[in-house]
Design an enzyme around this catalytic site. Structure first.
Site, PDB file in Angstrom:
ATOM      1  N   GLY A  13       0.193  -1.308  -0.180  1.00 55.44           N
ATOM      2  CA  GLY A  13       0.747   0.092  -0.305  1.00 55.44           C
ATOM      3  C   GLY A  13       0.968   1.313   0.076  1.00 55.44           C
ATOM      4  CD  GLN A  14      -0.499   7.553   0.488  1.00 53.95           C
ATOM      5  OE1 GLN A  14      -1.414   7.241   1.264  1.00 53.95           O
ATOM      6  NE2 GLN A  14       0.008   8.665   0.332  1.00 53.95           N
ATOM      7  CE1 TYR A 144      -8.853   4.724   8.548  1.00 56.57           C
ATOM      8  CE2 TYR A 144      -9.469   6.772   8.036  1.00 56.57           C
ATOM      9  CZ  TYR A 144      -8.129   5.648   7.893  1.00 56.57           C
ATOM     10  OH  TYR A 144      -7.089   6.343   7.693  1.00 56.57           O
ATOM     11  CE  LYS A 148      -7.213   3.750  10.642  1.00 56.48           C
ATOM     12  NZ  LYS A 148      -5.945   2.356  10.745  1.00 56.48           N
TER      13      LYS A 148
HETATM   14  P1  NAD Z   1      -3.703   1.763   1.102  1.00 51.83           P
HETATM   15  O1  NAD Z   1      -4.913   1.212   1.345  1.00 51.83           O
HETATM   16  O2  NAD Z   1      -2.530   2.079   0.286  1.00 51.83           O
HETATM   17  O3  NAD Z   1      -2.728   0.192   1.500  1.00 51.83           O
HETATM   18  C1  NAD Z   1      -3.646  -0.703   2.722  1.00 51.83           C
HETATM   19  C2  NAD Z   1      -2.318  -1.902   2.022  1.00 51.83           C
HETATM   20  O4  NAD Z   1      -2.786  -3.275   2.820  1.00 51.83           O
HETATM   21  C3  NAD Z   1      -3.087  -2.221   0.735  1.00 51.83           C
HETATM   22  O5  NAD Z   1      -1.785  -2.452   0.222  1.00 51.83           O
HETATM   23  C4  NAD Z   1      -4.564  -3.632   1.087  1.00 51.83           C
HETATM   24  O6  NAD Z   1      -4.030  -4.872  -0.405  1.00 51.83           O
HETATM   25  C5  NAD Z   1      -4.122  -4.316   2.276  1.00 51.83           C
HETATM   26  N1  NAD Z   1      -4.940  -4.823   2.330  1.00 51.83           N
HETATM   27  C6  NAD Z   1      -5.986  -4.548   2.494  1.00 51.83           C
HETATM   28  N2  NAD Z   1      -6.587  -6.212   2.890  1.00 51.83           N
HETATM   29  C7  NAD Z   1      -5.826  -6.975   3.205  1.00 51.83           C
HETATM   30  C8  NAD Z   1      -6.124  -8.618   4.303  1.00 51.83           C
HETATM   31  N3  NAD Z   1      -6.912  -8.172   4.622  1.00 51.83           N
HETATM   32  N4  NAD Z   1      -5.000  -8.655   4.834  1.00 51.83           N
HETATM   33  C9  NAD Z   1      -3.463  -8.142   3.945  1.00 51.83           C
HETATM   34  N5  NAD Z   1      -3.245  -6.972   3.531  1.00 51.83           N
HETATM   35  C10 NAD Z   1      -4.101  -6.294   3.115  1.00 51.83           C
HETATM   36  O7  NAD Z   1      -3.219   2.215   3.062  1.00 51.83           O
HETATM   37  P2  NAD Z   1      -2.476   3.212   3.253  1.00 51.83           P
HETATM   38  O8  NAD Z   1      -2.660   4.411   3.120  1.00 51.83           O
HETATM   39  O9  NAD Z   1      -0.799   3.074   2.710  1.00 51.83           O
HETATM   40  O10 NAD Z   1      -2.548   3.220   5.167  1.00 51.83           O
HETATM   41  C11 NAD Z   1      -2.124   2.474   5.432  1.00 51.83           C
HETATM   42  C12 NAD Z   1      -2.566   2.144   7.000  1.00 51.83           C
HETATM   43  O11 NAD Z   1      -1.736   4.276   7.246  1.00 51.83           O
HETATM   44  C13 NAD Z   1      -3.853   2.699   7.201  1.00 51.83           C
HETATM   45  O12 NAD Z   1      -4.600   2.212   8.502  1.00 51.83           O
HETATM   46  C14 NAD Z   1      -4.676   3.758   6.888  1.00 51.83           C
HETATM   47  O13 NAD Z   1      -5.759   4.206   7.947  1.00 51.83           O
HETATM   48  C15 NAD Z   1      -3.257   4.238   8.024  1.00 51.83           C
HETATM   49  N6  NAD Z   1      -3.500   5.783   7.898  1.00 51.83           N
HETATM   50  C16 NAD Z   1      -3.071   6.241   6.181  1.00 51.83           C
HETATM   51  C17 NAD Z   1      -3.044   7.790   6.366  1.00 51.83           C
HETATM   52  C18 NAD Z   1      -2.740   7.972   4.787  1.00 51.83           C
HETATM   53  O14 NAD Z   1      -3.127   9.301   4.045  1.00 51.83           O
HETATM   54  N7  NAD Z   1      -1.990   7.397   3.754  1.00 51.83           N
HETATM   55  C19 NAD Z   1      -3.902   8.350   6.773  1.00 51.83           C
HETATM   56  C20 NAD Z   1      -3.316   8.073   8.143  1.00 51.83           C
HETATM   57  C21 NAD Z   1      -4.050   6.713   8.682  1.00 51.83           C
HETATM   58  C1  AKB Z   2      -7.824   9.688   4.766  1.00 54.74           C
HETATM   59  O1  AKB Z   2      -8.848  10.926   3.937  1.00 54.74           O
HETATM   60  O2  AKB Z   2      -8.494   8.318   4.709  1.00 54.74           O
HETATM   61  C2  AKB Z   2      -6.500   9.060   5.114  1.00 54.74           C
HETATM   62  C3  AKB Z   2      -6.381   9.782   6.501  1.00 54.74           C
HETATM   63  C4  AKB Z   2      -6.072  10.940   7.202  1.00 54.74           C
HETATM   64  O3  AKB Z   2      -6.449   9.331   7.829  1.00 54.74           O
HETATM   65  N1  AKB Z   2      -5.663   9.363   4.531  1.00 54.74           N
END
Ligand code: NAD
Ligand code: AKB
Length: 313
Positions: A13-14, A144, A148
């Site tokens: 993921g990201q 969401y 969290k």
């Molecule tokens: P993303 O959606 O890019 O990546 C999540 C990954 O999890 C994906 O590659 C997906 O294939 C994998 N996944 C989904 N279901 C799965 C499963 N059942 N088993 C195994 N893998 C699985 O998300 P992200 O942006 O990389 O976020 C990662 C974490 O950080 C999350 O908990 C998200 O809530 C948190 N977060 C992200 C942001 C942001 O801006 N990117 C901000 C706040 C919090």
């Molecule tokens: C979203 O927009 O859902 C995420 C986050 C702030 O958790 N980037």
């Protein structure tokens, strides 16, 4: 000394791609096992071990933890804010059950540490809009955000009740160029760069003046590593730490991009994500993280914009 062996769940993921690469630099490629439900991200290929894994399958997860001699888990698999509103049941199920599986296994196998990110999405319309404190009124309106906030209290519970060393950050919207975002409300701040370079224009799904807390990915990765490396006695927050970097609106980031691409045009057609964005704070007070483990961001809007454009070009 125990040699760490880390399992990253959601590594394609990201955040996962960049965090896995960063952890491999620190601990050595062979000591960081990447895993995901989807296929291995191109940038990870050839850099270290990868296993296909569904965090919802607790038995398989447990087998991998034992087989690979895992000592730490970074759990990144989740459904984010915008996608979560399309399927609330699934978002709740994955975000909660995935975390509970990891916490249970961490307790049973006495893992050294667990990392699980929370989000500014825990905050809701009744939380303070500016400099939102670590502890305040928290009434999230998205599934969401609810997942969290509940997750934060599960982390706190496993820490207090079973001594699991689980650490967490409430990330703001994260901006990066290496891997695509996963369905969040803050994703516009990534799309805008791609569209500016490819089309010279962008239609934003948020209003021009919507201020949100954001952070550039190198800062987010450093925050994560610094939190995880901090001595345990420095950690005073066992739910999740506020961290902050930049606040800007779509109009402001558009103006910043225009400095590099003078013909760039931005228009605004807000959709269902506007209400989500409006329920979140505009800026975050992260003084507890700064005090406890020395958190400090490096990238401001102008430096991040230059770096994003240089790398995407
Ligand atoms: P993303 O959606 O890019 O990546 C999540 C990954 O999890 C994906 O590659 C997906 O294939 C994998 N996944 C989904 N279901 C799965 C499963 N059942 N088993 C195994 N893998 C699985 O998300 P992200 O942006 O990389 O976020 C990662 C974490 O950080 C999350 O908990 C998200 O809530 C948190 N977060 C992200 C942001 C942001 O801006 N990117 C901000 C706040 C919090
Ligand atoms: C979203 O927009 O859902 C995420 C986050 C702030 O958790 N980037």
């Amino acid at each position: 000394m125990v040699k760490e062996k880390i399992l990253v769940i959601g590594a394609s993921g990201q955040i996962g791609v960049e965090l896995t690469l960063a952890l491999r630099k620190i601990y050595g490629n062979a000591h960081v096992v990447a895993s995901d439900l989807r296929e291995e991200n191109e940038l990870l290929k050839g850099t270290g071990p990868y296993v296909s894994l569904d965090v919802m399958n607790k038995e398989m997860l447990h087998v991998q933890v034992i087989r690979q001699n895992i000592t730490q888990i970074y759990l990144l698999a989740a459904i984010l804010s915008a996608t979560g509103e399309k399927n609330p049941g699934l978002a709740w199920h994955l975000n909660m059950q995935g975390l509970l599986h990891v916490l249970d296994i961490a307790r049973e196998e006495k893992l050294q540490k667990v990392y699980w990110p929370s989000s500014i999405a825990v905050f809701g319309p009744t939380s303070p809009k500016k400099n939102c404190p670590q502890q305040t009124i928290i009434e999230p309106i998205t599934v969401y955000g609810i997942s969290k906030y509940a997750g934060e209290f599960w982390c706190n519970y496993f820490n207090r009740r079973f001594g699991v060393d689980v650490r967490s950050i409430r990330y703001p919207g994260l901006i990066s160029y290496k891997s695509a975002p996963g369905g969040g409300t803050t994703d516009y701040a990534i799309e805008i760069f791609h569209e500016a370079l490819e089309q010279g224009k962008y239609t934003c799904f948020l209003n021009e003046d919507t201020l949100l807390p954001m952070m550039y990915m190198p800062d987010a990765i450093r925050a994560t590593v610094e939190l995880m490396e901090a001595p345990r006695e420095r950690i005073s927050v066992h739910t999740s730490y506020n961290v902050a970097a930049i606040t800007f609106s779509p109009k402001e980031i558009g103006a910043e991009i225009k400095k590099h691409i003078p013909g760039f045009e931005i228009s605004f057609t807000p959709d269902y994500r506007q209400a989500i964005a409006e329920s979140w704070p505009q800026s975050i007070d992260d003084s507890t993280a700064r005090q406890d483990w020395g958190w400090k961001h490096e990238f401001d809007l102008s430096r991040m914009t230059s770096d994003m454009l240089a790398n995407l070009q």
